[in-house]
Design a protein around this motif. Structure first.
Motif, PDB file in Angstrom:
ATOM      1  N   PHE A 222      41.677  41.880  27.260  1.00 44.62           N
ATOM      2  CA  PHE A 222      41.938  40.840  28.244  1.00 44.62           C
ATOM      3  C   PHE A 222      41.388  41.186  29.625  1.00 44.62           C
ATOM      4  N   GLY A 223      41.279  42.457  29.957  1.00 41.78           N
ATOM      5  CA  GLY A 223      40.791  42.840  31.274  1.00 41.78           C
ATOM      6  C   GLY A 223      41.800  42.627  32.384  1.00 41.78           C
ATOM      7  N   LYS A 224      43.069  42.735  32.070  1.00 37.39           N
ATOM      8  CA  LYS A 224      44.113  42.516  33.072  1.00 37.39           C
ATOM      9  C   LYS A 224      44.250  43.745  33.969  1.00 37.39           C
ATOM     10  N   THR A 225      44.661  43.515  35.212  1.00 36.37           N
ATOM     11  CA  THR A 225      44.732  44.599  36.196  1.00 36.37           C
ATOM     12  C   THR A 225      46.148  45.102  36.441  1.00 36.37           C
ATOM     13  N   GLY A 226      47.160  44.397  35.891  1.00 32.18           N
ATOM     14  CA  GLY A 226      48.541  44.841  36.056  1.00 32.18           C
ATOM     15  C   GLY A 226      49.101  45.420  34.782  1.00 32.18           C
ATOM     16  N   ALA A 227      48.955  44.683  33.700  1.00 31.97           N
ATOM     17  CA  ALA A 227      49.371  45.150  32.380  1.00 31.97           C
ATOM     18  C   ALA A 227      48.287  44.724  31.394  1.00 31.97           C
TER      19      ALA A 227
ATOM     20  N   TYR B  93      49.418  47.878  25.017  1.00 33.24           N
ATOM     21  CA  TYR B  93      49.672  47.463  26.399  1.00 33.24           C
ATOM     22  C   TYR B  93      49.556  48.679  27.310  1.00 33.24           C
ATOM     23  N   LEU B  94      48.746  48.552  28.338  1.00 32.34           N
ATOM     24  CA  LEU B  94      48.604  49.589  29.351  1.00 32.34           C
ATOM     25  C   LEU B  94      49.227  49.038  30.635  1.00 32.34           C
ATOM     26  N   VAL B  95      50.424  49.482  30.911  1.00 26.95           N
ATOM     27  CA  VAL B  95      51.183  48.948  32.046  1.00 26.95           C
ATOM     28  C   VAL B  95      50.981  49.875  33.244  1.00 26.95           C
ATOM     29  N   TYR B  96      50.270  49.382  34.257  1.00 30.05           N
ATOM     30  CA  TYR B  96      49.932  50.190  35.427  1.00 30.05           C
ATOM     31  C   TYR B  96      51.122  50.280  36.382  1.00 30.05           C
ATOM     32  N   ASP B  97      51.268  51.449  36.996  1.00 32.43           N
ATOM     33  CA  ASP B  97      52.333  51.620  37.985  1.00 32.43           C
ATOM     34  C   ASP B  97      52.095  50.741  39.207  1.00 32.43           C
ATOM     35  N   ASP B  98      50.851  50.667  39.651  1.00 32.60           N
ATOM     36  CA  ASP B  98      50.503  49.914  40.854  1.00 32.60           C
ATOM     37  C   ASP B  98      50.176  48.468  40.464  1.00 32.60           C
ATOM     38  N   THR B  99      51.077  47.566  40.785  1.00 31.60           N
ATOM     39  CA  THR B  99      50.848  46.144  40.494  1.00 31.60           C
ATOM     40  C   THR B  99      50.781  45.311  41.774  1.00 31.60           C
ATOM     41  N   THR B 100      50.738  45.975  42.934  1.00 30.81           N
ATOM     42  CA  THR B 100      50.783  45.244  44.204  1.00 30.81           C
ATOM     43  C   THR B 100      49.498  45.330  45.007  1.00 30.81           C
ATOM     44  N   SER B 101      48.671  46.338  44.773  1.00 32.72           N
ATOM     45  CA  SER B 101      47.430  46.459  45.550  1.00 32.72           C
ATOM     46  C   SER B 101      46.514  45.273  45.293  1.00 32.72           C
ATOM     47  N   ALA B 102      45.766  44.908  46.324  1.00 35.21           N
ATOM     48  CA  ALA B 102      44.859  43.764  46.215  1.00 35.21           C
ATOM     49  C   ALA B 102      43.713  44.080  45.251  1.00 35.21           C
ATOM     50  N   ILE B 103      43.337  43.069  44.465  1.00 31.26           N
ATOM     51  CA  ILE B 103      42.222  43.190  43.514  1.00 31.26           C
ATOM     52  C   ILE B 103      41.029  42.428  44.080  1.00 31.26           C
ATOM     53  N   SER B 104      39.851  43.077  44.047  1.00 31.36           N
ATOM     54  CA  SER B 104      38.627  42.422  44.533  1.00 31.36           C
ATOM     55  C   SER B 104      37.442  42.858  43.687  1.00 31.36           C
ATOM     56  N   ASP B 105      36.316  42.155  43.877  1.00 31.99           N
ATOM     57  CA  ASP B 105      35.042  42.482  43.201  1.00 31.99           C
ATOM     58  C   ASP B 105      35.219  42.611  41.697  1.00 31.99           C
TER      59      ASP B 105
ATOM     60  N   LYS C   2      40.796  48.127  43.193  1.00 34.13           N
ATOM     61  CA  LYS C   2      42.245  48.031  43.386  1.00 34.13           C
ATOM     62  C   LYS C   2      42.525  48.706  44.724  1.00 34.13           C
ATOM     63  N   GLY C   3      42.759  47.892  45.746  1.00 32.03           N
ATOM     64  CA  GLY C   3      42.764  48.441  47.097  1.00 32.03           C
ATOM     65  C   GLY C   3      41.360  48.890  47.433  1.00 32.03           C
ATOM     66  N   ASP C   4      41.208  50.157  47.789  1.00 28.45           N
ATOM     67  CA  ASP C   4      39.873  50.710  48.071  1.00 28.45           C
ATOM     68  C   ASP C   4      39.296  51.475  46.874  1.00 28.45           C
ATOM     69  N   ALA C   5      40.061  51.579  45.811  1.00 29.62           N
ATOM     70  CA  ALA C   5      39.619  52.374  44.657  1.00 29.62           C
ATOM     71  C   ALA C   5      38.779  51.524  43.704  1.00 29.62           C
ATOM     72  N   LEU C   6      37.718  52.115  43.178  1.00 25.01           N
ATOM     73  CA  LEU C   6      36.896  51.470  42.159  1.00 25.01           C
ATOM     74  C   LEU C   6      37.431  51.850  40.780  1.00 25.01           C
ATOM     75  N   VAL C   7      37.779  50.850  39.979  1.00 23.06           N
ATOM     76  CA  VAL C   7      38.303  51.066  38.634  1.00 23.06           C
ATOM     77  C   VAL C   7      37.299  50.503  37.637  1.00 23.06           C
TER      78      VAL C   7
END
Length: 803
Positions: A72-77, A144-156, A174-179
């Motif tokens: 699915f490519g989800k960024t929270g879970a 399911y990969l449930v990420y601890d950080d679900t609040t940082s802004a997602i971009s790009d 995710k914030g300033d981090a490239l994932v």
């Protein structure tokens, strides 16, 4: 007069070009062609999106023929839905009705006397299978990969599937981090591999779960997260006996992690790392030989062994092995249409939305064509052992639509239409092996239900090989389903020219189907040999006596066309192999007594033995045109039926036909055989506009993969046809494609074809003769014949002059 002259020329050419496959003359020092040099396209094929999947049908598939996943490519879970090809409810039991053979004579008599209501009542009681329905192909479960950080802004954000490499790639900030995340399903190593990286610690902190709705135990052992289960079926009479049936096992193993990894009883926990590699595999105790589960198979040991073997390789090694294998098949064929019109910078769902509003996007059509090839590679090849089902390999449900089964009254046949012409012959191997096994229960059904020789199956089956009538006589009275399934087996020989395959695998199955047909036929009141009982899938007529709607009948047009194709193919095979001359002659004598295909009062080809009133004139099935496609009996050389087929399509479409994805795909192939590129393009557009989901899957609705395969085959059929001994170049090129290139398509006789066209006309044609067969080319009614040598590369100009 022009058509008559061409027909005479065609026959004379065939007689003068007798094939000798056993001792072909070879050329000296001939190197295999590099299509990328001969007809360069420089085309990449990528589906991409700027947002995660929301619905399951937004996710993108990976598969290696045996195991598959939807990411699915989800960024929270994140969710990765999983499948293993053989995970089915049910078991191997016969569904023959014990009352069938005793009541068959009366049922046949009632049908021939026109007493359809009485025949239906008796047949539904005594021929309908027991049990009468299938259990379903099942989802394996979800990661399911449930990420601890679900609040940082997602971009790009970008989520893409590269069809050339078979690798899905997701990137975002995710914030300033490239994932970044990659996933692929490796055929060489028979695992699904996932790699996740982050530019800084934190974004990959997560808890990983495996989930399944029922019949499963989730636990950890060592560093691995496991799922162990056994399908427990309820005891429902119409579905067969319940009980604990198929066993299965799946394991998710963290092969690399540079942070701190811990386990709970049912999860994996990762903290502080910037790189994570996960390896997944699964297995059941199903065994193709015998079409049943086998308690001697240990699915846990198999899954763990595959992961252990893959764990010995680095990520780069795993990925390189996968891409090398995948691209070696995928890169055989390349296509470009109107090269300057590329819209690759737009997300795929936006391109599709524009297309649905009337925009032109030839690059999207190229991607759609290649996606069909990708999906067939992912759902039907080694290491898998089963053919692609109604959803290929991908299913999220415990009870899938239509059980995600093997419908053989058009759907599974359509799955394999692109296999040969699109240069993916290997994908037919699981179907061939499955059909060999199905003849065993099929022979019992032929004997027990019809008192016939050979083997049969009806309109659908499962991995356990049920071959008698399913879903009642109303839906399932199609005893020629097995005969139709011999078409792709014969086609595999036509394209590969593999005589050993024909002798050892295809011919015994084809002969068995022909024996069934020959001993199933009965004589009607006019002296014709007819099929009874039967139907024309899945359409109904108005019974003139009762005024009621029925499907049950005798000698529908599709049956007669199937019989002719099977008998002709079997006779050709027998001649090639030098066997069964007397049996072959008997098939011809039987063919001579079949009723003719007729044209009705309205100029259309009759669907039934009589010119009945249709109950649903816009029905999705157009079975009475099988002789046009995929059959070979209706051609420009049979002008009355050629025109009748066109009128049949026009009538069906005027009444609302083509409303399902696979039906629309069939219509593209029909019009290609009618050499009508404008209608082909019209219906190709409609297939994408009305029956295509955002991830480019076909929808019936709901999702059903046959339309993808039929659409891909239809595009190929527009560009190249090779039935009845003639290779037609650009037979149905639409004006919307004035320029284009295609390379690597296959033609019968084992030829590879590449071509380029400009201003709507052929500019360059390259033919590679892989078996040294005679070649008969036709472009715009220009006909060229010649003998060829093995490995010979022939180049022609726009006038079919060799250069």
């Amino acid at each position: 007069m022009k058509k008559i002259i061409l027909s005479i020329l065609f026959i004379s050419i065939l007689l003068s070009c007798k094939t000798n496959n056993k001792n072909p003359e070879k050329t000296e020092n001939q190197q295999p062609i590099e299509w990328s040099d001969a007809i360069p396209t420089g085309k990449s094929y990528v589906l991409w999106y700027d947002h995660p999947a929301i619905e399951w049908t937004d996710a993108l598939p990976v598969g290696n023929g045996r195991i598959g996943a939807m990411m699915f490519g989800k960024t929270g879970a994140e969710r990765i839905q999983l499948n293993e090809e053989s995970l089915w409810g049910g078991s191997h039991i016969s569904n023959d009705n014990p009352g069938a053979l005793k009541n068959l004579p009366e049922i046949r008599s009632l049908i021939l006397e026109g007493k359809i209501p009485q025949a239906f009542e008796l047949a539904d009681k005594n021929i309908s299978g027991i049990p009468g329905k299938l259990r379903s192909f099942q989802t394996l479960g979800d990661i399911y990969l449930v990420y601890d950080d679900t609040t940082s802004a997602i971009s790009d954000y970008r989520r893409e599937l590269d069809l050339v490499t078979g690798v899905q790639h997701i990137t975002y900030k995710k914030g300033d981090a490239l994932v970044e995340c990659e996933i692929f399903a490796s055929a060489p190593d028979d695992i699904i591999a996932v790699k996740m990286t982050s530019s800084v610690p934190g974004p990959l902190d997560m808890t990983v779960h495996l989930e399944r709705e029922r019949d499963a135990e989730i636990f950890t052992s060592g560093n691995a997260l496991n799922l162990r289960g056994q399908i427990v079926d309820e005891d429902v009479p119409e579905l067969g006996p319940g009980g604990a049936h198929m066993k299965y096992f799946a394991s998710l193993f963290p092969a690399r992690y540079n942070g701190v990894a811990n386990t709970t009883e049912s999860s994996l926990v990762f903290k502080g790392g910037t790189e994570l590699i996960l390896l997944f595999s699964a297995a059941t105790d199903y065994k193709l030989q015998g079409l049943d589960y086998d308690r001697n198979i240990d699915p846990e040991a198999k899954a763990k062994r595959l992961i252990q073997k893959a764990d010995a390789l680095s990520w780069d090694q795993l990925k390189t092995r996968h891409i090398s294998d995948h691209s070696s098949l995928f890169n055989r064929v390349s296509i470009t249409l109107n090269e300057g019109d590329s819209l690759d910078k737009l997300p795929t769902d936006e391109r599709l939305a524009r297309f649905k509003k009337g925009a032109v996007d030839h690059g999207l059509i190229c991607n759609y064509f290649q996606y069909g090839r990708y999906l067939l590679m992912g759902s039907s090849r080694a290491p898998g052992q089963l053919p692609a089902n109604l959803q290929g390999l991908w299913n999220k449900d415990l009870w899938a639509p239509w059980c995600s089964d093997y419908h053989v009254n058009i759907n599974i046949q359509m799955n394999y239409w692109p296999a040969e012409v699109c240069n993916l012959s290997e994908t037919v191997d699981p179907l061939i092996n499955f059909m060999k096994e199905i003849t065993v229960p099929g022979a019992l059904t032929a004997k027990n239900v019809y008192g016939a020789k050979g083997w049969t199956m009806h309109h659908t089956t499962d991995v356990f090989g049920k071959t008698s009538v399913l879903d009642g006589v109303y839906w399932g009275m199609f005893p020629l389903g097995g005969a139709w399934m011999t078409f792709p087996l014969w086609r595999h020989y036509e394209f590969t020219q593999d005589v050993d395959y024909l002798k050892e695998k295809a011919y015994p199955i084809m002969k068995g189907a022909a024996e069934f047909l020959q001993t199933f036929l009965i004589e009607d009141k006019e002296g014709y040999l007819v099929t009874a009982p039967s139907y024309s899938p899945e359409n109904s007529y108005i019974d003139p006596r009762s005024g009621r709607e029925f499907k049950l009948t005798y000698a529908p047009t599709m049956d007669i066309q199937i019989i002719r194709e099977v008998f002709l193919n079997t006779r050709k095979a027998a001649e090639i192999l030098g066997v069964d001359a007397e049996f072959s002659r008997s098939l011809q004598k039987t063919m001579d007594k079949l009723p003719p295909v007729r044209i009705g009062a309205d100029g259309t080809i009759m669907e039934w033995i009589k010119d009945y009133k249709e109950f649903e004139p816009g029905h999705r099935h157009i079975s009475h045109l099988l002789g046009l496609h995929p059959g070979t009996q209706i051609t420009p050389e049979t002008p009355d039926f050629f025109e009748g087929a066109r009128k049949t399509l026009e009538k069906r479409l005027a009444s609302g036909g083509g409303h399902t994805g696979w039906s629309r795909a069939w219509i593209i192939n029909f019009y290609a055989r009618l050499l009508d590129g404008e209608e082909c393009y019209k219906h190709l557009r409609l297939l994408l506009e009305k029956s295509t989901l955002d991830n480019l899957w076909d929808t019936h609705p709901p999702f059903q993969i046959d339309g993808n395969f039929g659409g891909t085959a239809g595009i190929a059929e527009m560009l190249l046809q090779s039935h009845n001994g003639m290779v037609r170049i650009l037979p149905a090129l639409p004006s919307a494609w004035p320029e284009g290139k295609v390379s690597g398509l296959k033609a019968r006789g084992n030829f590879e074809i590449g071509m380029e066209w400009k201003n709507g006309k052929l500019a360059k044609l390259i033919v590679v003769s892989l078996s040294g067969n005679p070649l008969l080319l036709n472009y715009n009614d220009q006909v060229v014949k010649m003998n060829t040598k093995v490995g010979q590369i022939l180049t022609f100009n726009e006038n079919l002059e060799q250069i």
